[in-house]
Design a protein around this motif. Structure first.
Motif: not given
Length: 258
Positions: A86, A93, A100, A115, A119, A221, A224-225, A229
């Motif tokens: 990452d 994102h 990032e 992105a 993941h 994943v 963090e993502e 979102e």
């Protein structure tokens, strides 16, 4: 042939999801997007627990090891591995304007694809390590269980494929190219799965660590993502409902069909 089919199931889910760009004229509704992101999170959390961590703990105990130690070490290693990726791979994102990872002169569409590709790596690893366990034979993992995980990952890859191809379309990319980019974001899954099988079969005693490593990478994943979102902006409760539905469906699949 059976193994190849199993490894390609998650990729098929991503490809089918990406194909939605041909059938949906307008961008995806934000509420639907949040629901799908939450659903993917729930599936990955349940898969990490029932398909990866619990088998890792059971297997370590059967091998005469301290049952929790390989699982704990592998889990933290998987988290650290994804944290490193990452931090190194440039990516963007969906809801962010600031990239990032390392600085790079890449197009926005490329970083969006990276992105999702990032993941998808732990998902491929998780499928690969469960099939490795099934092939070894005495690891407590059945081939049916490995296929259940592959199908579960494919189910959550379907909305992910749509979530990446539709924004690419809204960025001005043609439907054909948006589909190809979305599908290619999932190609790392069968590649990662195959490489994980090769590694795991060479070091059978370390299989509990491999299982937990994949779990840690997937949870990274999610935390963090996917969940951030799904919770961003209004109607965050829709994403929460998605998590619950995805978790329960994957739990049922794993317990009932493994």
């Amino acid at each position: 042939m059976q193994l190849l089919a199993g490894l390609m199931i998650p990729f098929a889910g991503t490809t089918l999801g990406s194909a939605m760009v041909f059938f949906m004229r307008n961008g995806m509704h934000k509420g639907v997007e949040k629901m799908l992101l939450g659903f993917a999170s729930g599936v990955m959390i349940a898969a990490s627990v029932w398909s990866l961590l619990i088998p890792a703990i059971d297997m370590a105990g059967e091998q005469g090891q301290v049952a929790w130690l390989p699982a704990a070490g592998g889990f933290l290693g998987g988290m650290a591995f994804l944290l490193a990726l990452d931090s190194l791979i440039p990516h963007l994102h969906l809801e962010s304007e600031k990239p990032e990872g390392m600085e790079a002169s890449l197009k926005k569409t490329t970083m969006l694809v990276l992105a999702v590709t990032l993941h998808n790596i732990p998902e491929g690893m998780s499928v690969g390590v469960t099939f490795a366990g099934a092939l070894i034979g005495d690891a407590g993992i059945t081939m049916a269980g490995a296929f259940v995980l592959a199908v579960g990952i494919a189910i959550q890859n379907f909305p992910e494929g749509a979530i990446i191809s539709m924004p690419l379309r809204s960025e001005g990319v043609s439907r054909g190219r948006a589909f190809v980019y979305g599908a290619l974001s999932g190609i790392v899954e069968p590649i990662g799965a195959f490489m994980t099988i090769l590694l795991a079969r060479q070091i059978v005693p370390a299989l509990p660590v491999f299982l937990a490593f994949a779990a840690g990478a997937m949870i990274y994943v999610v935390v963090e993502e996917l969940i951030p979102e799904a919770q961003a902006g209004e109607h965050s409760n829709v994403g929460t409902v998605g998590v619950a539905v995805g978790f329960v469906i994957m739990m049922i699949l794993d317990v009932a069909l493994s």
